[in-house]
Design a protein around this motif. Structure first.
Motif, PDB file in Angstrom:
ATOM      1  N   LEU A 173       1.088  -1.164  -0.014  1.00 55.73           N
ATOM      2  CA  LEU A 173       0.069   0.193   0.027  1.00 55.73           C
ATOM      3  C   LEU A 173       0.776   1.281   0.165  1.00 55.73           C
ATOM      4  O   LEU A 173       0.702   2.119  -0.753  1.00 55.73           O
ATOM      5  N   VAL A 174       1.839   1.306   0.697  1.00 57.15           N
ATOM      6  CA  VAL A 174       2.884   2.250   0.730  1.00 57.15           C
ATOM      7  C   VAL A 174       3.653   2.666  -0.629  1.00 57.15           C
ATOM      8  O   VAL A 174       3.578   3.725  -0.890  1.00 57.15           O
ATOM      9  N   ILE A 175       3.851   1.515  -1.178  1.00 61.24           N
ATOM     10  CA  ILE A 175       4.428   1.818  -2.673  1.00 61.24           C
ATOM     11  C   ILE A 175       3.516   2.257  -3.387  1.00 61.24           C
ATOM     12  O   ILE A 175       3.362   3.288  -4.299  1.00 61.24           O
ATOM     13  N   PHE A 176       2.240   1.797  -3.565  1.00 63.11           N
ATOM     14  CA  PHE A 176       1.280   2.356  -4.096  1.00 63.11           C
ATOM     15  C   PHE A 176       0.731   3.965  -4.161  1.00 63.11           C
ATOM     16  O   PHE A 176       0.676   4.614  -5.085  1.00 63.11           O
ATOM     17  N   ASN A 177       0.603   4.292  -2.664  1.00 68.01           N
ATOM     18  CA  ASN A 177       0.447   5.655  -2.153  1.00 68.01           C
ATOM     19  C   ASN A 177       1.594   6.654  -2.970  1.00 68.01           C
ATOM     20  O   ASN A 177       1.135   7.753  -3.434  1.00 68.01           O
ATOM     21  N   ILE A 178       2.870   5.985  -2.935  1.00 67.20           N
ATOM     22  CA  ILE A 178       3.944   6.964  -3.140  1.00 67.20           C
ATOM     23  C   ILE A 178       3.682   7.228  -4.779  1.00 67.20           C
ATOM     24  O   ILE A 178       4.016   8.219  -5.316  1.00 67.20           O
ATOM     25  N   CYS A 179       3.504   6.151  -5.611  1.00 64.12           N
ATOM     26  CA  CYS A 179       3.453   6.198  -6.883  1.00 64.12           C
ATOM     27  C   CYS A 179       2.328   7.022  -7.234  1.00 64.12           C
ATOM     28  O   CYS A 179       2.367   7.996  -8.331  1.00 64.12           O
ATOM     29  N   ASP A 180       1.033   6.841  -6.542  1.00 68.34           N
ATOM     30  CA  ASP A 180      -0.118   7.705  -7.030  1.00 68.34           C
ATOM     31  C   ASP A 180       0.084   9.210  -6.546  1.00 68.34           C
ATOM     32  O   ASP A 180      -0.140   9.877  -7.403  1.00 68.34           O
ATOM     33  N   CYS A 181       0.863   9.504  -5.617  1.00 62.71           N
ATOM     34  CA  CYS A 181       1.318  10.819  -5.341  1.00 62.71           C
ATOM     35  C   CYS A 181       2.135  11.338  -6.501  1.00 62.71           C
ATOM     36  O   CYS A 181       2.016  12.728  -6.662  1.00 62.71           O
ATOM     37  N   TYR A 182       3.074  10.807  -7.039  1.00 69.09           N
ATOM     38  CA  TYR A 182       4.006  10.960  -7.897  1.00 69.09           C
ATOM     39  C   TYR A 182       3.088  11.111  -9.189  1.00 69.09           C
ATOM     40  O   TYR A 182       3.327  12.572  -9.836  1.00 69.09           O
ATOM     41  N   VAL A 183       2.257  10.595  -9.586  1.00 74.13           N
ATOM     42  CA  VAL A 183       1.588  10.508 -10.818  1.00 74.13           C
ATOM     43  C   VAL A 183       0.779  11.949 -10.789  1.00 74.13           C
ATOM     44  O   VAL A 183       0.636  12.533 -11.670  1.00 74.13           O
TER      45      VAL A 183
END
Length: 101
Positions: free
Chosen positions: A25-35
């Motif tokens: 979930l943390v990796i997804f959240n970081i990627c989502d924020c970056y996009v």
């Protein structure tokens, strides 16, 4: 936040060996924020939540992005947003503390 201030930070001696366990979930959240970052932003800044066990394992279970503004030599974080998000997360998961940025 007077009663939960002691639970926000955990410190360990520098001689302690640390390892990290990052939940998906943390990796997804970081990627989502970056996009979703604004076009002019080069980076995202956020808070990592979790716990640190006695054996030195940092368990990073959740995260959230923190809005910010950057100039050439300064970064201004939206501290009110960060504080409100932290309080909201601690209502759901009171044992999670800030383990990183």
């Amino acid at each position: 936040m007077a009663s939960s201030e002691s639970a926000v930070l955990q410190f360990f001696p520098s001689s302690t060996s640390l390892s990290a366990k990052v939940h998906p979930l943390v990796i997804f959240n970081i990627c989502d924020c970056y996009v979703r970052r604004p076009d002019q932003a080069e980076r995202v800044i956020g808070t990592l939540l979790g716990s640190i066990s006695a054996d030195g394992t940092v368990d990073i279970r959740n995260s959230y992005g923190v809005p910010h503004n950057e100039s050439s030599d300064q970064v201004a974080l939206d501290i009110d947003y960060h504080h409100n998000m932290l309080l909201s997360h601690q209502k759901v998961n009171p044992k999670e503390v800030i383990v990183g940025w």
